[in-house]
Design a protein around this motif. Structure first.
Motif, PDB file in Angstrom:
ATOM      1  N   VAL A  43       0.838  -1.208   0.000  1.00 39.26           N
ATOM      2  CA  VAL A  43       0.000   0.000   0.000  1.00 39.26           C
ATOM      3  C   VAL A  43       0.870   1.254   0.000  1.00 39.26           C
ATOM      4  O   VAL A  43       0.598   2.218  -0.736  1.00 39.26           O
ATOM      5  N   HIS A  44       1.914   1.246   0.787  1.00 42.89           N
ATOM      6  CA  HIS A  44       2.751   2.452   0.852  1.00 42.89           C
ATOM      7  C   HIS A  44       3.457   2.705  -0.476  1.00 42.89           C
ATOM      8  O   HIS A  44       3.471   3.847  -0.975  1.00 42.89           O
ATOM      9  N   LEU A  45       4.029   1.664  -1.063  1.00 47.87           N
ATOM     10  CA  LEU A  45       4.744   1.856  -2.334  1.00 47.87           C
ATOM     11  C   LEU A  45       3.786   2.266  -3.448  1.00 47.87           C
ATOM     12  O   LEU A  45       4.102   3.151  -4.258  1.00 47.87           O
ATOM     13  N   ALA A  46       2.636   1.624  -3.510  1.00 44.29           N
ATOM     14  CA  ALA A  46       1.693   1.972  -4.564  1.00 44.29           C
ATOM     15  C   ALA A  46       1.163   3.384  -4.385  1.00 44.29           C
ATOM     16  O   ALA A  46       1.050   4.152  -5.349  1.00 44.29           O
ATOM     17  N   ARG A  69      23.986   5.233  -6.013  1.00 44.59           N
ATOM     18  CA  ARG A  69      22.869   5.516  -6.914  1.00 44.59           C
ATOM     19  C   ARG A  69      21.741   4.505  -6.721  1.00 44.59           C
ATOM     20  O   ARG A  69      20.567   4.857  -6.773  1.00 44.59           O
ATOM     21  N   ALA A  70      22.116   3.246  -6.520  1.00 40.81           N
ATOM     22  CA  ALA A  70      21.091   2.224  -6.293  1.00 40.81           C
ATOM     23  C   ALA A  70      20.335   2.498  -4.997  1.00 40.81           C
ATOM     24  O   ALA A  70      19.101   2.359  -4.942  1.00 40.81           O
ATOM     25  N   PHE A 122      16.338   3.330  -4.527  1.00 44.63           N
ATOM     26  CA  PHE A 122      15.483   2.595  -3.601  1.00 44.63           C
ATOM     27  C   PHE A 122      14.754   3.546  -2.660  1.00 44.63           C
ATOM     28  O   PHE A 122      13.558   3.372  -2.382  1.00 44.63           O
ATOM     29  N   ILE A 123      15.466   4.557  -2.170  1.00 41.15           N
ATOM     30  CA  ILE A 123      14.824   5.538  -1.284  1.00 41.15           C
ATOM     31  C   ILE A 123      13.745   6.304  -2.033  1.00 41.15           C
ATOM     32  O   ILE A 123      12.694   6.652  -1.473  1.00 41.15           O
ATOM     33  N   ALA A 150       8.501  -1.386 -14.043  1.00 40.84           N
ATOM     34  CA  ALA A 150       8.129  -2.737 -13.605  1.00 40.84           C
ATOM     35  C   ALA A 150       7.525  -2.729 -12.212  1.00 40.84           C
ATOM     36  O   ALA A 150       6.640  -3.551 -11.914  1.00 40.84           O
ATOM     37  N   LEU A 151       7.969  -1.802 -11.323  1.00 40.86           N
ATOM     38  CA  LEU A 151       7.490  -1.834  -9.946  1.00 40.86           C
ATOM     39  C   LEU A 151       5.981  -1.598  -9.841  1.00 40.86           C
ATOM     40  O   LEU A 151       5.288  -2.361  -9.162  1.00 40.86           O
ATOM     41  N   PRO A 152       5.408  -0.558 -10.470  1.00 44.19           N
ATOM     42  CA  PRO A 152       3.951  -0.416 -10.380  1.00 44.19           C
ATOM     43  C   PRO A 152       3.200  -1.626 -10.935  1.00 44.19           C
ATOM     44  O   PRO A 152       2.145  -2.010 -10.397  1.00 44.19           O
TER      45      PRO A 152
END
Length: 955
Positions: A269-272, A312-313, A317-318, A345-347
């Motif tokens: 939920v938080h990431l979306a 950078r990675a 991520f942050i 890809a993440l969403p």
């Protein structure tokens, strides 16, 4: 990255942002999850634990879900009776409905309280308290007019906030804009900055971001406080109990996944939500610039020295957890909106995971109330698939259209499909609906089918979006997009339904061998030995998989729309020029409609399918000749003979459809999936229609006579023969086409050779547009008719199957013997949930019979009280019947003693009743002796149970 002057500037609202559907996905996930979580905890508090019945049935959780499932299937009636008596009904049905309704109600109260709480927490003051001259009010009124708002929002000031910014909260109809003190301090010296900040916040109001953002916040906070935290506490408590109690250890994976589910839900939920809010910030930035804000006011902090790859990675991520994008990304997006049209890809991963969790939670809720039929499963799948189509489908459409309008490479659908499929698989791994007593299913490789499903979904949507965008000339692309996404959602819902049953079964392992399937076919299709052909083994090998795929409601319709929707796009005549929707999106569409990228003509796409249909006719003729040369030994076609005949007809149809798909794929490079689908399904439809004609004239051509020997036109009986196989004849060619298109794309061996100008038009096109349209209309009509008939047959078969008795063979229960400790637990559970009551009943009846008929010296009394003894003997007979309906004893030696006991009790009880009815003293003596032997066997049985329990569970 800035866009060069030759690139057209695309309106980011050309189709719609799709963020509203993404918020809806999160809200639906929370509502569905809350219902299932509450039901789970409430069931536990009510003492609804089916572990006792599970162990009493002989299920061994340590041996895996499949073995436990098969053990229960062989004793399903006893298991259901045990659940009804010792577990009880689930919580009232209205609990599952009331809680998702109560959650939004409480969230609504919090939603309306949030503005006041934010104002009180920030100690804001009205704008009039600071703007005594009214100059600031006039500037704000001008900005409201520029933003096109129907009514001005409420403006307040937070004097303590030193930042040069503002924030909007409340709801769309009555928003509040809070100006920070630092922004007002610089308003006179930096008017451009002030206008840019305010226009950005007013853009959030214009786009309707306020209500949906804070509504999601309210629902999430209520969900965490009222559902998530109590559920997590329950999971932790159950886990601690499991570690202390050996009897509950098999449930450890279930409880661990339940606790993991809470963690995954929080992260998801938080990431979306953060991803959606970041995109909404960019939309608001671009709107502010469009309304006159200067891009120079989006100033990013000075960049530091170049960082290495790990740094950078870490920064990337942050960034995933931030609700506001970095300033450099926001600045670049002002001139290059490609970030809004990209499909990361993440969403897609989050969307797939959320859809699987929604589907699993809905299915679990329906299971508790007996609603896991095909239609209920399909309903749960349609809800999940509709949300996926709305979120992932719109994103793919936007990326495809943007790439066309700007002549840029489109975001790869492979990456989007991989993300979506991996998300669906990840969601499955945190649910206990495939692997229940294991950490992973016995065949985890089957989970890769979920990845394939995600890739095929993205592939079809991307190609369909490209095709419709080329051919659609209306002022808006939304009708074409909604049509294609409805088709994709219907197909994905069929996938969810199949995965819930047959797919899960494949992950667990096959429940029966091919030999078991052959015996099942022989049971259903009896006949003389001459009818047992080797074909029966081929049918038994592929039948479980094919019937699971094709014989599901709406599966034929789902496949039909996948090829009819692109046919409809190809049927639109290109008129040249720039489409109206493209002119509305950009001032100049560039080469978006260039002839070099035009889709192939419909006639050229249909030709391989038409030739494939002709090949299917020829195959049907060959099958008829073969069957005519091998008549049934009984002289009359048996049911098995008809089945084999139909199977060979379908084999010919599938081969013809596959050939049409291969030929079609060999001559295209673009739109390969759509072209191959159209060709394969055209061949299937034409082939099925031709088979109906051939079956209707069966008997008119002597070398081809198969089911009849007399010549007459009989389409009715032919249709009845073919109708049960229509669904399979429609669905499987579509799957063949997908495989052919995938292989052609992977190996890239199918190149599009340059077609000479003389072959640029097909015969149908040379005859004129009217002939081509009539032909396409006829083909679509036949396809719709065949699909509708197959669907009605499936619906009728599904309704009949719900009321029909179960004729399945006893399934094998593979696996090793249970451990001594598990066997002891099973035996104890068997005794507690029914065995003890049966034994006590038998012992009491036996004792009362002995007291009534036996003299002190062991002989029979002279006058047996018939009215007292006969009911006791009859109850002993009923005991034997009830014992046969109860679970088998989950220990081999004890089971043999139990079978002997029930057989002796049945014989003794029956003889006793007969002897009393006939006043036969000799028969009564025999009956009493039989009952005494049953009593002795009962003593041995009891001692065996004690030995098993004491050996593995010493006191």
């Amino acid at each position: 990255m800035s866009v060069g002057p030759s690139r057209p500037q695309v309106d980011e609202q050309v189709i719609g942002a799709g963020t509203t559907v993404r918020f809806a996905l999160l809200v639906v996930l929370l509502l569905v999850a809350s219902s299932e979580m509450v039901l789970t905890v409430l069931s536990d508090l009510l003492g609804r634990n089916d572990v006792g019945c599970l162990l009493a049935a002989g299920a061994d959780p340590d041996a895996g879900t499949l073995r436990a499932f098969l053990t229960l299937q062989t004793q399903n009636a006893a298991y259901e009776a045990c659940l009804a008596r010792y577990v009880g009904p689930p919580p009232p049905w209205w609990v599952a409905i009331a809680w998702p309704a109560l959650l939004p109600a409480v969230a609504a109260v919090l939603f309306f309280a949030l503005p006041a709480w934010k104002a009180r927490r920030g100690r804001v003051v009205p704008l009039d308290a600071i703007d005594h001259s009214g100059d600031l009010r006039r500037v704000l009124a001008d900005l409201v007019s520029v933003a096109g708002l129907a009514r001005p929002p409420r403006f307040v000031v937070d004097p303590a906030a030193a930042s040069v910014g503002a924030v909007v909260f409340g709801r769309n109809r009555s928003p509040t804009v809070c100006l920070h003190g630092g922004l007002l301090a610089r308003a006179r010296n930096d008017d451009g900055r002030f206008r840019a900040v305010l226009l950005h916040e007013l853009a959030h109001i214009r786009y309707g971001d306020v209500t949906i953002t804070y509504a999601t916040v309210a629902v999430w906070r209520v969900f965490v406080a009222a559902v998530l935290l109590p559920f997590a506490a329950w999971c932790i408590g159950e886990l601690v109990s499991s570690l202390r109690s050996p009897a509950a250890v098999p449930a450890l994976p279930v409880l661990t996944r339940a606790l993991l589910f809470t963690v995954v839900l929080i992260v998801l939920v938080h990431l979306a939500r953060s991803d959606v809010l970041r995109s909404r910030e960019i939309y608001a930035d671009r709107a502010a610039v469009l309304w006159g804000a200067g891009p120079e006011h989006w100033v990013s902090p000075a960049s530091g020295p170049a960082r290495g790859a790990p740094a950078r990675a870490l920064g990337s991520f942050i960034e995933l957890w931030r609700t506001h994008p970095r300033w450099d990304l926001r600045r670049d997006a002002l001139t290059d909106p490609s970030a809004l049209f990209d499909v990361p890809a993440l969403p897609m991963f989050l969307t797939g995971a959320a859809a699987t969790l929604i589907n699993a939670q809905l299915s679990a809720s329906l299971t508790q109330y007996g609603g896991l039929g095909a239609w209920w499963t399909l309903t749960a799948g349609m809800i999940s698939a509709g949300l996926v189509a709305g979120v992932a489908g719109i994103a793919l459409w936007r990326a495809t259209v943007y790439a066309m309008l700007t002549s840029r490479p489109a975001s790869t659908w492979v990456r989007a499909g991989l993300g979506l499929g991996c998300g669906m698989v990840a969601g499955e791994l945190v649910m206990s609906r495939i692997a229940v007593f294991e950490w992973l299913p016995p065949h985890p490789e089957v989970l890769l089918l979920g990845v394939v499903a995600g890739i095929v979904f993205a592939w079809w949507v991307a190609q369909c979006a490209h095709l419709w965008a080329r051919r659609w000339w209306g002022p808006s692309l939304r009708p074409a997009m909604l049509l294609s996404l409805a088709a994709a959602g219907l197909a994905l819902s069929s996938w969810f339904g199949w995965w819930r049953s047959e797919g899960a079964q494949l992950a667990l392992g096959p429940p029966a061998t091919v030999a078991d399937e052959v015996r099942l076919l022989e049971e259903f299709f009896p006949g003389p030995p001459g009818d047992r052909w080797a074909t029966l083994w081929a049918v038994a090998t592929v039948d479980p998989l094919l019937t699971g795929i094709a014989f599901r409601p709406l599966a034929p319709t789902a496949v039909a729309v996948l090829w009819l929707v692109p046919v409809a796009a190809l049927a639109i005549r290109p008129t040249g020029g720039v489409p109206r929707w493209a002119r509305a999106a950009v001032g100049n569409a560039g080469d978006a409609s260039g002839p070099a990228r035009e889709p192939p003509p419909l006639g050229r796409v249909l030709v391989p399918g038409l030739w494939g249909g002709a090949l299917a006719w020829a195959a049907a003729v060959v099958v008829q000749a073969y069957m005519h040369a091998h008549p049934p030994s009984s002289g009359q076609p048996s049911a098995l003979y008809r089945l084999i005949y139909a199977v060979w007809l379908l084999v010919g149809l599938f081969v013809a459809s596959g050939a049409a798909a291969v030929v079609a794929g060999a001559f295209v490079r673009r739109y390969r999936l759509l072209t191959v689908l159209i060709a394969a399904e055209t061949a299937a439809v034409v082939g099925l229609a031709g088979m109906l004609v051939l079956l209707s004239v069966d008997g008119c051509v002597p070398p081809l006579n198969t089911l009849r020997t007399t010549c007459h036109w009989d389409p009715g009986s032919s249709w009845s023969f073919l109708r049960p196989f229509l669904a399979l004849g429609v669905v499987l060619p579509g799957l063949i086409a997908i495989v052919v298109a995938a292989v052609g794309t992977v190996v890239r061996g199918f190149r599009s050779p340059p077609a000479p100008p003389a072959r640029g038009r097909t015969r149908a096109e040379r005859r004129g547009p009217l002939a081509g349209r009539v032909g396409v209309a006829a083909l679509c009509a036949v396809a719709v008719g065949i699909t509708a008939s197959g669907e009605t047959h499936l619906v009728g078969a599904a309704a009949t199957a719900q009321d029909a008795p179960d004729h399945r063979l006893s399934l094998r229960v593979p696996g090793e013997e249970a451990s001594p400790q598990m066997t002891a637990m099973q035996v104890v559970s068997w005794f507690r949930v029914g065995g003890q009551e049966l034994m006590a009943r038998f012992v009491a009846d036996l004792r009362d019979v002995g007291d009534a008929v036996a003299a002190p010296d062991g002989t029979l009394v002279d006058h047996v009280p018939v009215s007292r003894v006969r009911p006791l003997c009859a109850d002993i007979g009923r005991f034997a019947q009830d014992a046969d309906r109860y679970f088998r004893v989950p220990e081999p030696q004890a089971q043999l003693l139990w079978q002997t006991l029930t057989a002796q009790a049945a014989a003794g009880g029956a003889d006793c009743v007969q002897a009393l009815d006939e006043r036969n003293a000799d028969l009564l003596g025999t009956a009493v002796a039989e009952l005494e032997r049953a009593g002795a066997t009962g003593g041995l049985f009891g001692r065996r149970l004690n030995e098993v329990a004491e050996k593995a569970m010493p006191s």
